[in-house]
Design a protein around this motif. Structure first.
Motif, short mmCIF file in Angstrom:
data_model
loop_
_atom_site.label_atom_id
_atom_site.label_comp_id
_atom_site.label_asym_id
_atom_site.label_seq_id
_atom_site.Cartn_x
_atom_site.Cartn_y
_atom_site.Cartn_z
N PRO A 294 0.89 -1.26 -0.03
CA PRO A 294 -0.01 -0.13 -0.09
C PRO A 294 0.94 1.19 0.14
O PRO A 294 1.82 1.44 0.76
CB PRO A 294 -0.72 -0.06 1.33
N TYR A 295 0.49 2.24 -0.84
CA TYR A 295 1.29 3.45 -0.85
C TYR A 295 0.76 4.40 0.44
O TYR A 295 -0.56 4.75 0.48
CB TYR A 295 1.09 4.21 -2.17
N ILE A 296 1.72 4.66 0.98
CA ILE A 296 1.33 5.65 2.41
C ILE A 296 2.18 6.96 2.10
O ILE A 296 3.46 6.98 2.27
CB ILE A 296 2.05 4.95 3.66
N PRO A 297 1.44 8.04 1.66
CA PRO A 297 2.07 9.33 1.50
C PRO A 297 3.02 9.67 2.61
O PRO A 297 2.19 9.80 3.82
CB PRO A 297 1.15 10.06 0.96
N GLY A 298 4.13 10.15 2.44
CA GLY A 298 4.92 10.57 3.58
C GLY A 298 5.68 9.78 4.60
O GLY A 298 6.50 9.95 5.35
N ALA A 299 5.31 8.28 4.32
CA ALA A 299 6.09 7.35 4.99
C ALA A 299 7.45 7.41 4.96
O ALA A 299 8.41 6.59 5.63
CB ALA A 299 5.22 5.86 4.76
N GLY A 300 8.08 7.64 3.49
CA GLY A 300 9.24 7.33 3.41
C GLY A 300 10.20 8.19 4.29
O GLY A 300 11.31 7.71 4.45
N GLU A 301 9.73 9.44 5.02
CA GLU A 301 10.37 10.20 5.70
C GLU A 301 10.65 9.25 6.99
O GLU A 301 11.68 9.94 7.65
CB GLU A 301 9.72 11.45 6.08
N LEU A 302 10.10 8.41 7.30
CA LEU A 302 10.29 7.71 8.40
C LEU A 302 11.77 6.79 8.45
O LEU A 302 12.32 6.47 9.31
CB LEU A 302 9.19 6.59 8.69
N THR A 303 12.26 6.78 7.19
CA THR A 303 13.56 6.24 6.93
C THR A 303 14.72 6.97 7.85
O THR A 303 15.61 6.31 8.31
CB THR A 303 13.73 6.02 5.39
N VAL A 304 14.54 8.10 7.63
CA VAL A 304 15.29 8.99 8.63
C VAL A 304 15.54 8.63 9.86
O VAL A 304 16.34 8.66 10.56
CB VAL A 304 15.04 10.44 8.19
N ILE A 305 14.22 8.36 10.59
CA ILE A 305 13.87 8.20 11.88
C ILE A 305 14.65 6.56 12.20
O ILE A 305 15.48 6.47 13.07
CB ILE A 305 12.64 8.19 12.27
N CYS A 306 14.38 5.93 11.16
CA CYS A 306 15.05 4.54 11.58
C CYS A 306 16.52 4.72 11.17
O CYS A 306 17.22 3.78 12.04
CB CYS A 306 14.62 3.60 10.04
N GLY A 307 17.07 5.48 10.55
CA GLY A 307 18.60 5.62 10.38
C GLY A 307 19.07 6.15 11.74
O GLY A 307 20.26 5.83 12.14
N ALA A 308 18.60 7.19 12.34
CA ALA A 308 18.90 7.60 13.47
C ALA A 308 18.78 6.71 14.65
O ALA A 308 19.61 6.42 15.49
CB ALA A 308 17.99 8.68 13.98
N ILE A 309 17.83 5.60 14.68
CA ILE A 309 17.71 4.78 15.74
C ILE A 309 18.86 3.91 15.29
O ILE A 309 19.60 3.45 16.52
CB ILE A 309 16.28 3.97 15.50
N ALA A 310 19.33 3.45 14.09
CA ALA A 310 20.35 2.64 13.97
C ALA A 310 21.77 3.07 14.41
O ALA A 310 22.36 2.64 14.92
CB ALA A 310 20.43 2.11 12.75
N GLY A 311 21.93 4.55 14.22
CA GLY A 311 23.01 5.05 14.51
C GLY A 311 23.14 5.34 15.94
O GLY A 311 24.42 4.84 16.75
N ALA A 312 22.18 5.65 16.59
CA ALA A 312 22.33 5.92 18.07
C ALA A 312 22.36 4.56 18.92
O ALA A 312 23.08 4.21 19.82
CB ALA A 312 21.05 6.63 18.58
N GLY A 313 21.64 3.43 18.33
CA GLY A 313 21.88 2.14 18.83
C GLY A 313 23.07 1.42 18.70
O GLY A 313 23.72 0.96 19.67
N LEU A 314 23.81 1.57 17.56
CA LEU A 314 24.99 1.18 17.50
C LEU A 314 26.17 1.63 18.49
O LEU A 314 26.94 1.10 19.16
CB LEU A 314 25.40 1.32 16.01
N ALA A 315 26.08 3.17 18.40
CA ALA A 315 26.73 3.94 19.38
C ALA A 315 26.60 3.38 20.83
O ALA A 315 27.73 3.28 21.63
CB ALA A 315 26.72 5.50 19.24
N PHE A 316 25.37 3.40 21.25
CA PHE A 316 25.14 2.86 22.63
C PHE A 316 25.66 1.47 22.62
O PHE A 316 26.11 1.15 23.88
CB PHE A 316 23.59 2.97 22.89
N LEU A 317 25.60 0.45 21.77
CA LEU A 317 26.11 -0.67 21.87
C LEU A 317 27.57 -0.76 22.33
O LEU A 317 28.27 -1.66 23.14
CB LEU A 317 25.83 -1.51 20.55
#
Length: 361
Positions: free
Chosen positions: A232-255
């Protein structure tokens, strides 16, 4: 903020148009959160140690955990700060989906912070009562669910998607969508919190699942890719990729700081917030079942607690030597590192299964 700046500069310098690409900003968000956490982390750990914000350890658990007593906790505040600041820098702040994820993440983080504060600073071993914690989780979960239910403009945005099967989706209606969204957000939040019991055990699966959800978010927010892959096409959902990137970066640093032997623990402030963030993103991109698959370790850990409590109340006997499940394997003789790495391997396989649903239909 930086996105707006680059958009303004792009009017005169075409090279800045590259920052309009979500994929680039997701990578930059990951790196920004990573570097920010590395820079702030050591100072934060020293402050927590100076204030004696130490973790209490149960004396009925594995004996190897007794040495962890006094290790600084509430380190999840570092993750939250890195994620929020990074998203404000690189995400499109006119996107309402970005704000709903940020508010849910911050709200659940606040609940966890109060619980941690009462336990380790106010020296109240009960912390925030289970009833109060569940009440405030429910308030935020229901509010987010209602907002998402009435924010939607397309029927597909509230349909229940079945993975591995092409074009099979069930309309939930507003009420059904709200109920399901509530359980996904609150359930995922508590599942991550229950899993956060060993050094690095919860954060690495969170990074892997968050990264995978970033791919789903990008596909769901891209009209061409969504149509091609049957999503399903969700307008604006692509921008959540930025949040996921931030989660990955912050999580790896915390690890880096949380790897065995941990210099700091995440605490409820991090675990509750990260779980809620994953749940909210999964709901928006309509991948609740995929989240259930990829988060299999979180699911099993939660089920082990539920089964243990139910069995003891009904029969007076325990199914596991100790719950959550990771403690059961420790008491069976597995080393802490063995439990953690093996659970990581399982999560990696489950994430790959989840990603396969992009094409296997």
């Amino acid at each position: 903020m930086l996105l707006e700046l680059t958009q303004w500069l792009a009017k005169d310098i075409r090279a800045f148009n590259v920052f309009g690409y979500i994929t680039l900003r997701a990578v930059l968000a990951c790196l920004t959160a990573l570097v920010m956490s590395f820079v702030i982390g050591p100072a934060m750990i020293r402050k927590l140690t100076a204030y004696k914000v130490g973790q209490a350890v149960r004396d009925d658990g594995p004996q190897s955990h007794l040495s962890k007593a006094g290790t600084p906790t509430m380190g999840g505040a570092l993750i939250l700060a890195a994620i929020i600041i990074t998203v404000l820098l690189w995400a499109d702040l006119e996107n309402r989906l970005v704000w709903i994820v940020l508010w849910v993440t911050a709200g659940f983080g606040a609940i966890g912070w109060v619980d941690d504060y009462r336990k380790v600073i106010a020296r109240n071993p009960k912390g925030l009562t289970a009833r109060a914690k569940f009440f405030w989780q429910s308030v935020i979960g229901v509010a987010a669910a209602c907002y998402l239910a009435f924010y939607t403009s397309l029927p597909a945005q509230t349909e229940f998607i079945v993975p591995f099967v092409k074009q099979v989706a069930y309309p939930l209606g507003a009420f059904g969508f709200i109920v399901m969204t509530y359980f996904v957000i609150v359930g995922t939040s508590n599942a991550v919190n229950l899993t956060d019991g060993l050094d690095g055990l919860a954060i690495m699966p969170t990074v892997m699942i968050g990264s995978a959800l970033g791919i789903f978010a990008y596909v769901a927010g891209h009209a061409v890719f969504a149509k091609y892959l049957g999503f399903p096409y969700i307008p604006g959902a692509g921008e959540l990729t930025v949040i996921c990137g931030a989660i990955a970066g912050a999580g790896l640093a915390f690890l880096w700081f949380n790897a065995y032997p941990a210099e700091v623990f995440m605490g409820d402030v991090g675990a509750l917030a990260l779980g809620a963030a994953l749940g909210t993103i999964a709901v928006i991109v309509r991948q609740e079942i995929v989240l259930f698959i990829m988060g299999g370790v979180f699911v099993v850990e939660t089920l082990s607690v539920m089964l243990q409590v139910a069995s003891f109340k009904l029969t007076g006997k325990r199914i596991f030597r100790m719950a959550p499940l990771h403690h059961h394997y420790e008491l069976k003789g597995w080393k802490e590192n063995q439990v953690v790495v093996r659970f990581w391997i399982i999560t990696m396989m489950l994430v790959l299964v989840g990603l396969s649903t992009l094409k296997l239909r």
